[in-house]
Enzyme design. Structure first.
Site, mmCIF file in Angstrom:
data_model
loop_
_atom_site.group_PDB
_atom_site.id
_atom_site.type_symbol
_atom_site.label_atom_id
_atom_site.label_comp_id
_atom_site.label_asym_id
_atom_site.label_seq_id
_atom_site.Cartn_x
_atom_site.Cartn_y
_atom_site.Cartn_z
ATOM 1 N N GLN A 1 38.529 45.317 32.453
ATOM 2 C CA GLN A 1 39.459 45.029 33.554
ATOM 3 C C GLN A 1 40.691 44.274 33.065
ATOM 4 O O GLN A 1 41.788 44.448 33.590
ATOM 5 C CB GLN A 1 38.773 44.188 34.647
ATOM 6 C CG GLN A 1 37.711 44.918 35.433
ATOM 7 C CD GLN A 1 36.322 44.689 34.866
ATOM 8 O OE1 GLN A 1 36.152 44.404 33.679
ATOM 9 N NE2 GLN A 1 35.316 44.831 35.697
ATOM 10 N N ARG B 1 38.705 48.586 43.858
ATOM 11 C CA ARG B 1 37.616 47.650 43.580
ATOM 12 C C ARG B 1 38.158 46.238 43.810
ATOM 13 O O ARG B 1 39.349 46.033 44.019
ATOM 14 C CB ARG B 1 37.006 47.796 42.182
ATOM 15 C CG ARG B 1 37.847 48.287 41.077
ATOM 16 C CD ARG B 1 38.897 47.335 40.537
ATOM 17 N NE ARG B 1 38.450 46.009 40.206
ATOM 18 C CZ ARG B 1 39.275 44.975 40.033
ATOM 19 N NH1 ARG B 1 40.585 45.128 40.198
ATOM 20 N NH2 ARG B 1 38.832 43.794 39.706
ATOM 21 N N GLY B 2 37.257 45.257 43.734
ATOM 22 C CA GLY B 2 37.645 43.891 44.071
ATOM 23 C C GLY B 2 37.256 43.653 45.523
ATOM 24 O O GLY B 2 37.710 44.370 46.415
ATOM 25 N N ALA B 3 36.409 42.639 45.740
ATOM 26 C CA ALA B 3 35.830 42.451 47.076
ATOM 27 C C ALA B 3 36.881 42.357 48.191
ATOM 28 O O ALA B 3 36.754 43.055 49.209
ATOM 29 C CB ALA B 3 34.927 41.218 47.062
ATOM 30 N N ARG C 1 29.779 50.685 49.599
ATOM 31 C CA ARG C 1 29.363 49.785 48.515
ATOM 32 C C ARG C 1 28.358 48.818 49.097
ATOM 33 O O ARG C 1 28.645 48.183 50.118
ATOM 34 C CB ARG C 1 30.554 48.984 47.942
ATOM 35 C CG ARG C 1 31.503 49.729 47.030
ATOM 36 C CD ARG C 1 30.945 50.069 45.654
ATOM 37 N NE ARG C 1 30.705 48.956 44.757
ATOM 38 C CZ ARG C 1 31.639 48.370 44.015
ATOM 39 N NH1 ARG C 1 32.897 48.778 44.069
ATOM 40 N NH2 ARG C 1 31.338 47.384 43.199
ATOM 41 N N ASN D 1 30.585 34.497 38.524
ATOM 42 C CA ASN D 1 31.781 35.305 38.277
ATOM 43 C C ASN D 1 31.454 36.286 37.157
ATOM 44 O O ASN D 1 30.356 36.288 36.593
ATOM 45 C CB ASN D 1 32.970 34.395 37.925
ATOM 46 C CG ASN D 1 34.294 35.131 37.948
ATOM 47 O OD1 ASN D 1 34.574 35.901 38.868
ATOM 48 N ND2 ASN D 1 35.112 34.937 36.929
ATOM 49 N N LYS D 2 32.405 37.125 36.843
ATOM 50 C CA LYS D 2 32.261 38.165 35.818
ATOM 51 C C LYS D 2 31.609 37.626 34.540
ATOM 52 O O LYS D 2 31.921 36.530 34.090
ATOM 53 C CB LYS D 2 33.659 38.693 35.491
ATOM 54 C CG LYS D 2 33.736 39.818 34.491
ATOM 55 C CD LYS D 2 33.071 41.073 34.985
ATOM 56 C CE LYS D 2 33.684 41.514 36.304
ATOM 57 N NZ LYS D 2 32.894 42.503 37.030
ATOM 58 N N ASP E 1 32.983 35.329 42.386
ATOM 59 C CA ASP E 1 32.310 36.282 43.268
ATOM 60 C C ASP E 1 31.463 35.574 44.308
ATOM 61 O O ASP E 1 31.241 36.099 45.400
ATOM 62 C CB ASP E 1 31.454 37.250 42.448
ATOM 63 C CG ASP E 1 32.324 38.251 41.732
ATOM 64 O OD1 ASP E 1 32.760 37.956 40.603
ATOM 65 O OD2 ASP E 1 32.614 39.310 42.317
#
Lengths: 356, 356
Positions: free
Chosen positions: A205, A60-62, A102, A256-257, A246
């Site tokens: 995370q 995961r993680g762009a 994705r 962002n998150k 993001d």
């Protein structure tokens, strides 16, 4: 002690945790779903396997997703080029499969477009050319992260402690990390810097990935509940909060998150500085400001005990994945092309980052 | 629909979830450790058993602990009075055992002192007198909570939504609850009020207890990650944040579950009002302000994945259980003796609550 210390610094500079290992003939993918209890690499030798690794969120993680997909294309070309006259069709079908893995990660499509462009080159060197492109995408991401690490660490001279949120390290990128890369570089220069990580509900995370990654590199880290961040700020133990992004709008507003906006608001109230670290590819120049960023809400069951996940339950959950932090709350945006201090106070905003 | 509705209101007023049920000969204790998956009452018929129920945290919440201990003393007198000429010694030994069950809950010692005073009354009516005292402690707590519910609900007229933190309901008290009592009363008056609950890491009292308790009473509730509270406030969905208190200083500074200070700071930034609900027994008149409140830090393993809980681990956790919210961030302190609005702006502060 001093021996251990120099050993630690060496480890830090290289960042041991790797989300992806390219063997030349296959891709080893660290299964992030089972960290930190189990460290297991799954080996993939075709594009479908890599697509499945992305879909299942082993990786995961762009940025890391984009790099994995690029290696998936290499595996496809390796498999089809010598076996078929219609090898390109087979590779394009695999690229389509990878693109479906994705739906929202922009880096995935960006990497696949770069790989697709290579397919137009001469057939006799295609395997080398496609491999070179994937390795370059990976290397460029790592280099950008190291550059951001250096630039961000300059801002942390004299800091006693920092707090980060979510996971923005080697596990989310081609290596080293964005916000966590800055922390790696800062700790290499100042080993007494105290690193705090928010556990980052609901997926944890911070608890599962960030402190694990730091400990792999010999960097001590202290986990906190997300709701303890304000009390940590009040204690005077941290000078900076450092996060990834993001999506960044043209005025510097940053998605962002979930929890990032909370941290930025609290930081302003406590005189703690707030740093966003992201490559310029994260900036969406078409978006005037953060109001245009749609916030994805994920399933309630990520938060709810299973017994509430029944029809007609009176208990539901509101589970936005991201939030938007206005540029006015950001003290520095760090990219591989340079740093913009106080982006909301610059007459040109972050536009200086637009051109090479 | 209207039938269901009036039924729901009836249920709400009575609050179905009960931490403790006194049978006359024994005490049924709801095991809160296994909620919400399992609803199980354990039956205790002696003081040692009740002490174990408190120690093991089957029952938690300072008022509920005090009430349980009072019933434990009743069971002790019932067991020893007719069996022994030295029955008082045996009861005092049981009281000592109950006092050792949790070291910090003030209500525990307060309740045991009240019960001990009854032991000086005439022997021939002692069983009735001691039973009456325990039942009265329980009834008084419930009555205080209903009174606070009424007073707090008056402040919520016109509100669209509220957010609460931790568990302050029937499960933590003699019934109805403090902050959750206010929410019960407000929903009874305005069934369209939206109730949000923060999950409350690390113990998840919000996710495990608060939304369960509300659903038992037919009140819909929406769970959020603690870190989503700021984004919820920004969305305009809530008008008030309502919390309980573990200790209130003479100037109104309030110690409560970790995360409360964060919510109060964020509330001020978003124009959301902040209410503390607690009986006057929670006010520590000897404490000038919140600086004197020592904050307990609990074990790192409440936050850490088990694999980090090893010797020489580079990963640690900072796990403060409470934080202190300055009175300047509080819009209303609601007690059974009345409401103090803007406590930091009153010349007498909360002193008006001091005398009957």
């Amino acid at each position: 002690m001093s021996f251990l210390h120099s050993q630690q610094l060496n480890i830090m500079t290289n960042s041991t945790a790797k989300a992806l290992i390219w063997t030349g003939k296959s891709l080893d993918v660290l299964d992030q779903r089972v960290l930190p209890e189990i460290t297991r690499y799954d080996n993939y030798n075709d594009a479908n396997g890599v697509a499945e690794a992305i879909k299942s969120m082993r990786v995961r993680g762009a940025p890391a997703i984009g790099i994995a997909a690029a290696y998936g294309v290499v595996l496809s070309v390796q498999a089809h080029f010598s076996n078929s006259t219609n090898w390109k069709e087979a590779v394009l079908a695999d690229i389509e499969t990878l693109a479906q893995s994705r739906p929202t990660a922009v880096n995935l499509f960006w990497a696949l477009d770069k790989m697709k462009a290579v397919l137009t080159q001469a057939d006799d060197t295609i395997v080398d050319a496609i491999t070179k492109c994937a390795v370059q995408i990976h290397a460029d991401d790592l280099a950008a992260n190291k550059k951001m690490g250096d630039l961000g660490a300059e801002l942390l001279v004299g800091a006693k402690g920092v707090l980060t949120h979510c996971n923005t390290g080697s596990l989310a990128t081609g290596g080293y990390g964005t916000a966590l890369g800055v922390i790696r570089s800062a700790v290499a220069q100042n080993p007494t810097l105290n690193v705090f990580a928010g556990e980052t509900r609901p997926w944890l995370q911070g608890a599962r990935l960030t402190v694990w990654e730091l400990s792999q590199d010999g960097i001590p880290a202290t986990l906190i509940a997300d709701s303890a961040a304000a009390w940590l700020m009040k204690s005077g133990k941290i000078d900076w909060i450092i996060v990834g992004a993001d999506r960044i709008a043209a005025n510097g507003d940053t998605a962002n998150k979930i929890g990032t906006y909370s941290l930025a608001t609290l930081a302003k109230q406590h005189g703690v500085k707030f740093m966003v670290v992201a490559p310029t590819s994260t900036i969406d120049w078409c978006l005037e400001n953060g109001d245009g960023i749609e916030i994805e809400c994920r399933e309630a069951r990520e938060l709810l005990p299973a017994c509430y996940d029944v029809p007609n339950s009176l208990v539901s959950a509101w589970n936005p994945v991201f939030d938007v932090t206005p540029a006015t709350l950001i003290d520095a945006i760090v990219t591989e092309k340079g740093v913009v201090l106080n982006p909301s106070q610059q007459s040109t905003g972050i536009a200086s980052l637009k051109n090479d």
